[in-house]
Design an enzyme around this catalytic site. Structure first.
Site, mmCIF file in Angstrom:
data_model
loop_
_atom_site.group_PDB
_atom_site.id
_atom_site.type_symbol
_atom_site.label_atom_id
_atom_site.label_comp_id
_atom_site.label_asym_id
_atom_site.label_seq_id
_atom_site.Cartn_x
_atom_site.Cartn_y
_atom_site.Cartn_z
ATOM 1 N N GLU A 1 -3.031 8.556 11.548
ATOM 2 C CA GLU A 1 -2.993 9.353 12.772
ATOM 3 C C GLU A 1 -1.832 10.351 12.731
ATOM 4 O O GLU A 1 -1.975 11.505 13.150
ATOM 5 C CB GLU A 1 -2.840 8.449 14.004
ATOM 6 C CG GLU A 1 -4.041 7.583 14.297
ATOM 7 C CD GLU A 1 -4.054 6.241 13.557
ATOM 8 O OE1 GLU A 1 -4.828 5.370 13.967
ATOM 9 O OE2 GLU A 1 -3.301 6.066 12.573
ATOM 10 N N GLU B 1 0.829 -1.202 0.000
ATOM 11 C CA GLU B 1 0.000 0.000 0.000
ATOM 12 C C GLU B 1 0.862 1.250 0.000
ATOM 13 O O GLU B 1 0.540 2.237 -0.641
ATOM 14 C CB GLU B 1 -0.932 -0.002 1.216
ATOM 15 C CG GLU B 1 -2.045 -1.014 1.117
ATOM 16 C CD GLU B 1 -2.948 -0.993 2.325
ATOM 17 O OE1 GLU B 1 -2.464 -0.680 3.436
ATOM 18 O OE2 GLU B 1 -4.138 -1.285 2.169
ATOM 19 N N LYS C 1 -10.306 6.708 4.885
ATOM 20 C CA LYS C 1 -9.796 5.837 3.823
ATOM 21 C C LYS C 1 -10.997 5.111 3.217
ATOM 22 O O LYS C 1 -11.552 4.197 3.812
ATOM 23 C CB LYS C 1 -8.791 4.849 4.408
ATOM 24 C CG LYS C 1 -8.190 3.915 3.402
ATOM 25 C CD LYS C 1 -7.188 2.995 4.087
ATOM 26 C CE LYS C 1 -6.665 1.962 3.139
ATOM 27 N NZ LYS C 1 -5.729 1.034 3.785
#
Length: 115
Positions: A64, A12, A90
């Site tokens: 975060e 990712e 997301k």
């Protein structure tokens, strides 16, 4: 929607992902409302560029962390802002259930802020 390389999974982080960022800035908008003068408010186009620069900048493992970076930059860059809430979602997250998105939200205030 902004593209970023965020997440703890290598694939990712390499490919990048899409994120939705929402920022609420808490400030006194009375002067702008009374004057109808852009000089008395916050330049939201610049706020967007600040957010985009952080989201599309150096990769992070956690959303975060990116939310904290955005909140800190907005408080640092806009002295009239007493507090800021930053949400990062997301969409299309790979989980075993059906969800529209998953994300985080942080609120940060100046130490002297009264809302």
């Amino acid at each position: 929607m902004l593209a970023a390389r965020l997440h703890s999974l290598a694939q990712e982080n390499k490919l990048g992902q899409k994120f939705v960022v929402d920022a609420t800035l808490y400030t006194d908008l009375g002067p702008a409302g009374r004057s109808d003068d852009l000089a008395h408010t916050i330049n939201y186009a610049q706020v967007y560029e600040d957010i985009k620069g952080i989201v599309e900048g150096p990769p992070a493992q956690l959303i975060e962390s990116v939310a904290e970076r955005i909140a800190a930059q907005l408080l640092r860059g806009y002295p009239s802002v007493a507090a800021v809430t930053v949400g990062i979602a997301k969409p299309h997250v790979a989980v075993s259930g059906v969800v529209q998105s998953l994300g985080v939200e942080v609120t940060r205030r100046r130490p002297t802020a009264e809302l």
